[in-house]
Design an enzyme around this catalytic site. Structure first.
Site, PDB file in Angstrom:
ATOM      1  N   HIS A 244       0.864  -1.188   0.000  1.00 46.31           N
ATOM      2  CA  HIS A 244       0.000   0.000   0.000  1.00 46.31           C
ATOM      3  C   HIS A 244       0.896   1.231   0.000  1.00 46.31           C
ATOM      4  O   HIS A 244       2.110   1.141   0.237  1.00 46.31           O
ATOM      5  CB  HIS A 244      -0.946   0.014   1.211  1.00 46.31           C
ATOM      6  CG  HIS A 244      -0.242   0.117   2.542  1.00 46.31           C
ATOM      7  ND1 HIS A 244       0.331   1.284   3.005  1.00 46.31           N
ATOM      8  CD2 HIS A 244       0.005  -0.816   3.492  1.00 46.31           C
ATOM      9  CE1 HIS A 244       0.871   1.082   4.193  1.00 46.31           C
ATOM     10  NE2 HIS A 244       0.701  -0.196   4.510  1.00 46.31           N
ATOM     11  N   ASP A 371      -2.261 -18.735  13.255  1.00 46.87           N
ATOM     12  CA  ASP A 371      -1.091 -19.274  13.928  1.00 46.87           C
ATOM     13  C   ASP A 371      -1.116 -18.915  15.423  1.00 46.87           C
ATOM     14  O   ASP A 371      -1.108 -17.730  15.777  1.00 46.87           O
ATOM     15  CB  ASP A 371       0.177 -18.704  13.280  1.00 46.87           C
ATOM     16  CG  ASP A 371       1.419 -19.439  13.702  1.00 46.87           C
ATOM     17  OD1 ASP A 371       1.903 -19.185  14.826  1.00 46.87           O
ATOM     18  OD2 ASP A 371       1.913 -20.285  12.928  1.00 46.87           O
ATOM     19  N   SER A 386       2.917  -4.854   7.140  1.00 48.98           N
ATOM     20  CA  SER A 386       2.433  -4.582   5.784  1.00 48.98           C
ATOM     21  C   SER A 386       3.523  -4.921   4.775  1.00 48.98           C
ATOM     22  O   SER A 386       4.649  -4.437   4.882  1.00 48.98           O
ATOM     23  CB  SER A 386       2.046  -3.109   5.627  1.00 48.98           C
ATOM     24  OG  SER A 386       0.953  -2.794   6.432  1.00 48.98           O
TER      25      SER A 386
END
Length: 423
Positions: A244, A371, A386
């Site tokens: 992003h 997880d 990210s």
């Protein structure tokens, strides 16, 4: 009597007509306008409708085959396979009964390729084009009056100052020096407002606080933070990170890159994410910065540039073949992330939803962290993750982009082909 029969017939036919039209337009809405496939690989596509839908190739570079009824996943499904045989844009058409066109689909056939898949955190330092105005405030004069020098100039937060008195300014220090040396005489600002170059005259005033001349604006010329390196192209050294864009924290403006640096980073701490409060990775990269690459572009789909040759030789990333969005499916997957030191680890996730309309954005799929250890240590997806590569069926298919603030165990991902398409 005839009138009543006609009325009853109309009452029956009208709802049927509405259902048919609704189904027709729903097929149009939920069928993508374009897709990307790897040359020579077979893809399964499936359509769902109570009416017979037919898929046919319109160009010679794509092969379409209808599967047998035994391959259906439900009574109303119509499965086909696609195989790209020629690079470039091809076209297939979906039609109703093979007669009424429903939608033309562009199929981009690209070569199969491999990437060095990373997952390590990196420092990102951007120097922007121009000087970004992030706020406007009054200046208190020695007479006790608050003056707003930029009033009525049209200058607003989110604008970029590019020149003063016809002299280009690149740094805040350049701007401050010209304002101070004006001695209170009128200066001319050139700035970008809504991507239009605008000019305005401003008279600096002397501040009672420190005796310096000011025009009443808060500005920024750079930004820095931590993120995750997604991949590197071995042949070219080009890299993609974040998935992003980097926006200004105050204005929300996408930061235009003049120059930028990718820095080696190490994670020394974690602030765990909680509902309504995103966590973050705490990284060390500014104390003794080691530049490992140059940043050329900051886009809505990630940060891109080129890795230094020396660092390429140190890279420990593993090669994975690219998986296009046509290959992505809901179900188990993994992500590669760096939450301690410089170690990259693999964690289990689940792809819960694949967007049908937002196929080329940073929120193309919803993923959930499954997880147990990652959930225990980070609470789920946190800032700094990210760009973490998403792996499914032995292929890199995307990257983590955002966390859901209301539920940090969930977040969004972008398709890897969208990031690769930025070059």
């Amino acid at each position: 009597m005839i009138f009543k029969r006609e009325k009853s017939f109309f009452r029956f036919c009208f709802p049927v007509f509405v259902v048919i039209v609704s189904l027709y337009f729903s097929v149009i809405a939920f069928t993508p306008s374009q897709m990307t496939v790897l040359a020579g690989e077979e893809y399964r596509v499936e359509f769902f409708s109570p009416f017979r839908l037919q898929l046919a190739a319109e160009t010679g570079g794509i092969h379409v085959q209808k599967l047998d009824a035994g391959d259906r996943t439900s009574f109303f499904s119509m499965p086909y396979t696609l195989k790209g045989t020629q690079y470039g844009q091809n076209r297939i058409q979906l039609s109703l009964f093979g007669l009424v066109p429903v939608k033309d689909i562009t199929v981009n056939v690209i070569p199969a390729r491999e990437l060095i898949v990373c997952g390590n955190t990196v420092g990102i330092r951007l120097y922007i084009k121009g000087i970004l105005v992030v706020g406007i405030s009054g200046v208190l004069t020695s007479e006790g009056k608050e003056v707003l020098p930029v009033k009525d100039t049209g200058l607003e937060p989110g604008d970029f100052i590019v020149a003063v008195n016809n002299k280009e300014v690149e740094k805040i220090s350049d701007l401050s020096k010209i304002i101070e040396e004006s001695g209170g005489k009128e200066i001319t600002l050139k700035f970008l407002h809504d991507n239009r170059l605008t000019e305005a005259k401003v008279t600096p005033v002397q501040s009672a606080e420190d005796g310096k001349y000011r025009i009443g604006i808060w500005v920024r010329d750079s930004t820095a933070g931590i993120g995750t390196l997604t991949y590197i192209e071995e042949e070219t050294g080009k890299f993609g990170a974040l998935g992003h864009g980097i926006t200004d924290i105050d204005t929300g403006i996408m930061m235009p890159v003049k120059t930028g640096e990718l820095l080696k980073s190490s994670v020394y701490g974690i602030r765990k994410g909680l509902q309504g409060s995103p966590g973050e990775l705490q990284g060390d990269f500014l104390k003794s910065p080691e530049v490992i690459g140059e940043i050329y572009w900051n886009t809505a789909f990630g940060v891109f540039g080129k890795i230094n040759k020396d660092y390429m030789e140190e890279m420990k990333g593993r090669k994975y073949p690219v998986g296009t969005r046509s290959m992505v499916k809901e179900g188990p997957a993994t992500i590669l992330s760096n939450i301690h030191g410089e170690e990259v680890e693999e964690f289990s996730v689940e792809i819960q939803k694949i967007a049908r309309k937002n196929l080329s954005g940073p929120k193309s799929m919803i993923i959930k962290i499954t997880d147990p250890r990652l959930l225990s240590e980070t609470g789920g997806i946190i800032q700094g993750m990210s760009g973490s590569p998403i792996i499914q069926d032995g292929r890199i298919i995307g990257a983590v982009t955002h966390v859901l603030v209301s539920d940090p165990t969930k977040g969004y991902g972008i398709f890897i082909e969208t990031m690769l398409g930025m070059y």
